[in-house]
Design a protein around this motif. Sequence first.
Motif, PDB file in Angstrom:
ATOM      1  N   ALA A   1       0.838  -1.209   0.000  1.00 52.28           N
ATOM      2  CA  ALA A   1       0.000   0.000   0.000  1.00 52.28           C
ATOM      3  C   ALA A   1       0.872   1.257   0.000  1.00 52.28           C
ATOM      4  N   ARG A   2       1.984   1.183   0.728  1.00 47.48           N
ATOM      5  CA  ARG A   2       2.899   2.324   0.805  1.00 47.48           C
ATOM      6  C   ARG A   2       3.481   2.685  -0.572  1.00 47.48           C
TER       7      ARG A   2
ATOM      8  N   GLY B   1       0.278   0.614  -4.356  1.00 49.86           N
ATOM      9  CA  GLY B   1      -0.359  -0.551  -4.974  1.00 49.86           C
ATOM     10  C   GLY B   1       0.616  -1.695  -5.153  1.00 49.86           C
TER      11      GLY B   1
ATOM     12  N   HIS C   1      -8.765  -4.812  -0.405  1.00 49.49           N
ATOM     13  CA  HIS C   1      -7.589  -3.978  -0.702  1.00 49.49           C
ATOM     14  C   HIS C   1      -7.517  -3.431  -2.121  1.00 49.49           C
TER      15      HIS C   1
ATOM     16  N   LYS D   1      -8.983  -0.853  -2.783  1.00 49.14           N
ATOM     17  CA  LYS D   1      -8.846   0.580  -2.441  1.00 49.14           C
ATOM     18  C   LYS D   1      -7.369   0.984  -2.323  1.00 49.14           C
ATOM     19  N   ASP D   2      -6.507   0.024  -2.002  1.00 51.79           N
ATOM     20  CA  ASP D   2      -5.059   0.302  -1.921  1.00 51.79           C
ATOM     21  C   ASP D   2      -4.358   0.010  -3.254  1.00 51.79           C
ATOM     22  N   ARG D   3      -5.178  -0.291  -4.293  1.00 52.30           N
ATOM     23  CA  ARG D   3      -4.634  -0.648  -5.614  1.00 52.30           C
ATOM     24  C   ARG D   3      -3.809  -1.941  -5.535  1.00 52.30           C
TER      25      ARG D   3
END
Length: 250
Positions: free
Chosen positions: A127-128, A131, A170, A172-174
Amino acid sequence: MKLNSKVALITGAGSGIGRATAILFAQEGGKVALVGRTASKLEETAKLISGDEVYCVARDLSRRERAQEAVDECARHFGGLDIVVNNAGISRQRSLLETDEALWDELIAHNLKNPFWLVQAAVPWLARRGGGVIINISSSLGLKPSPGFGAYAMTKAALQMLTLSLAQEHAKDRIRANAICPAVVDTPIHETYLTPDGAQQRKEEMARFYPLGRIGTAEEVARAALYLASEEASWMTGTTLLMDGGRLVK
Ligand SMILES: NC(=O)c1ccc[n+]([C@@H]2O[C@H](COP(=O)([O-])OP(=O)(O)OC[C@H]3O[C@@H](n4cnc5c(N)ncnc54)[C@H](OP(=O)(O)O)[C@@H]3O)[C@@H](O)[C@H]2O)c1
């Protein structure tokens, strides 16, 4: 080059499908973090990879703290993480009624706790980066069981659900999460529950069941993983690729 400097953590990279995936990902320009229980096996894989964009971490991933350490160490080494191939696992042959608590616990530890702890540790790193990709190596037995492999099949069916839950929670976190379900592939895994001669005999018997006339290779599964890891699969998440030589349609 499909993976242009992407960082890929591959579990069970000391043999079989994990080793083939690590070699292919490195050939395609990826930086590869090899994770597994046995350091010497990981080092053997690393020797087969040219260049210095390879890093080995030996940990038993069934233990949550060890999985966290492995992910953090690999991500810190390369400065981030883009791709996770959750491949480490074991296979055991035992009828449902003969599956005792020790065998059940062993299968849950290595086939379910292991990928679950790993994704819990890896998702924040992915996520950091804005994606990433998770590929779970499940099994065709997770879709349709085979007598004698009921408990193994149950763990792989649960891994399918982990794949779907990851895709759901996830996106939403690509983060894209997909599974590969191979039928029998020629790797050392069969020697963990059969003698080497028995494993050879089983592979020959199995070949007759497949319309394409043979079992699969680790390199074929690695190529499917490369596709899912690459931008070519950029709109795919929550999907299962079945690789079974046509067995399902026989
Ligand atoms: N080969 C097939 O016919 C087939 C078919 C369908 C699905 N699969 C799946 O494909 C995946 C790879 O299997 P493979 O056939 O390539 O077998 P393999 O050659 O035996 O590789 C499995 C690897 O997983 C590692 N591993 C197991 N438990 C671990 C743990 N708790 N922590 C860290 N590493 C662990 C092993 O490392 P150590 O040896 O160091 O313990 C080994 O290197 C497995 O998930 C398997 O269920 C295989």
